[in-house]
Design an enzyme around this catalytic site. Structure first.
Site, mmCIF file in Angstrom:
data_model
loop_
_atom_site.group_PDB
_atom_site.id
_atom_site.type_symbol
_atom_site.label_atom_id
_atom_site.label_comp_id
_atom_site.label_asym_id
_atom_site.label_seq_id
_atom_site.Cartn_x
_atom_site.Cartn_y
_atom_site.Cartn_z
ATOM 1 N N THR A 76 0.818 -1.218 0.000
ATOM 2 C CA THR A 76 0.000 0.000 0.000
ATOM 3 C C THR A 76 0.847 1.261 0.000
ATOM 4 O OG1 THR A 76 -1.818 -1.113 1.122
ATOM 5 C CG2 THR A 76 -1.754 1.273 1.312
ATOM 6 N N THR A 99 1.185 -4.235 4.286
ATOM 7 C CA THR A 99 0.924 -4.489 5.706
ATOM 8 C C THR A 99 0.351 -5.868 5.992
ATOM 9 O OG1 THR A 99 -1.246 -3.430 5.527
ATOM 10 C CG2 THR A 99 0.597 -2.046 6.234
#
Length: 360
Positions: free
Chosen positions: A43, A123
């Site tokens: 991300t 993540t």
């Protein structure tokens, strides 16, 4: 003449003082730590359709040079170089990627002109990569993993400040010898115990029970805790000549569980099984015979827990001595899998593997 001489001496002293001050500033600039950023995607390198897109964005679209250029303040805290190791969304992380990354980190840290490493990462599996590196990096130099919960195109994107903090941490002498670290949301976490705890909010990364290691505030890391478990240069694991890792899979415990998934994984060649049991790693009556049979076939069985906190007690909810099983201690199932894979590159002795679970 004496009066002139007096002023000349003062002038010379003043010039010398200025020269020394300038030299000290130059020296400070020259002494900035050399930090290499290894980019893997995620991300933090993602982009959304609009500035308000914080879910449903595309991960791993921005290269490392653009990541660095977006945070010009990095130049104030370190001499930064970037390298794109791979570019993936972290749900696609694999053993092969881990081995590639660990080997590259070890090569870089062996160089005298590399003082620390930052790894940008998605993540979803960041905690797993961090723990894998915690067990396989052969240096006390700082290694810091960092990600973002929002893409760089979003309002209040967290990637730039997280990246700045990660580089600051990797450049700090205070981070030397602390093991692999995770820098997220102005906090410092240890690789062994940190977890992603929320699907989407910026404060997702926490060490809820054993506690984070410290904060980053005012351009300085503050450590309050350290891990007592062995890591990095003090581990017995060496992946420098390893190209594949043993197959280890996770079986989840739940009400009315059946052994179908477990039996399929064993039939597919699993060398180890992490049983993510309910409660204190409890084993359901329907699954115990299959676990016992798998162990007799040579498959290593580790009892972990789906709970997320607490010690899985050896000989607690199962007679591990009699069954020849291993207890996961406080490792969550996904991290227990990593340790078992690495343990199996060293030994198949369950007693030695239990020692490792209490050591790392």
């Amino acid at each position: 003449m004496p009066h002139f001489h007096f002023h000349s001496v003062r002038l010379v002293k003043a010039l010398l003082a200025c020269a020394m001050l300038l030299a000290s500033y130059a020296g400070a600039a020259e002494k900035l730590a050399n930090v290499t950023i290894l980019a893997t995607g995620g991300t933090i390198a993602g982009s959304g359709a609009s500035s308000t897109t914080t879910v449903g964005y595309t991960a791993a679209t921005v290269g490392v040079e653009r990541l660095i250029a977006a945070v010009p303040e990095l130049a104030k805290v370190a001499q930064v170089k970037g390298e794109q190791v791979f570019q993936i969304a972290s749900e696609n992380m694999s053993d092969a990627y881990w081995l590639t990354l660990a080997k590259r980190v070890n090569v870089l840290l062996a160089q005298p002109d590399v003082d620390g490493i930052v790894i940008t990462h998605g993540t979803d599996t960041l905690e797993e990569t961090a723990y894998f590196l915690n067990l396989t990096v052969k240096s006390k130099k700082p290694v810091v993993l960092v990600g973002a919960m929002r893409p760089g195109t979003a309002l209040s994107a967290d990637g730039p400040i997280n990246l700045y903090n990660a580089v600051l941490l990797a450049a700090s002498q205070d981070a030397v010898g602390k093991g692999v670290l995770v820098a997220m949301n102005d906090q410092i976490h240890g690789a062994r115990d940190v977890s992603k705890t929320n699907t989407s909010t910026p404060d997702s990364f926490k060490t809820p029970e054993l506690g984070m290691l410290g904060y980053i505030q005012g351009n300085k890391p503050y450590f309050y805790h350290v891990s007592t478990r062995k890591h990095t240069a003090d581990t017995e694991f060496d992946v420098s000549k390893i190209d594949t890792l043993p197959q280890v899979d996770i079986v989840y415990g739940y009400a009315n569980v059946n052994p179908v998934a477990l039996n399929a994984l064993v039939a597919a060649g699993a060398k180890g099984i992490i049983h993510a049991g309910v409660g204190d790693g409890s084993l359901a009556a329907k699954v115990t015979p299959s676990l016992t049979a798998a162990r007799k076939q040579g498959v290593l069985i580790v009892r972990a827990s789906r709970v997320g906190q607490g010690i899985v007690a050896r000989n607690g909810e199962a007679n591990d001595d009699e069954l020849d099983f291993v207890a996961a201690d406080t490792l969550n199932p996904q991290k227990a899998r990593i340790l078992l894979m690495l343990a199996l590159t060293r030994t198949s002795d369950s007693k030695q593997i239990q020692r490792m679970f209490y050591s790392y």
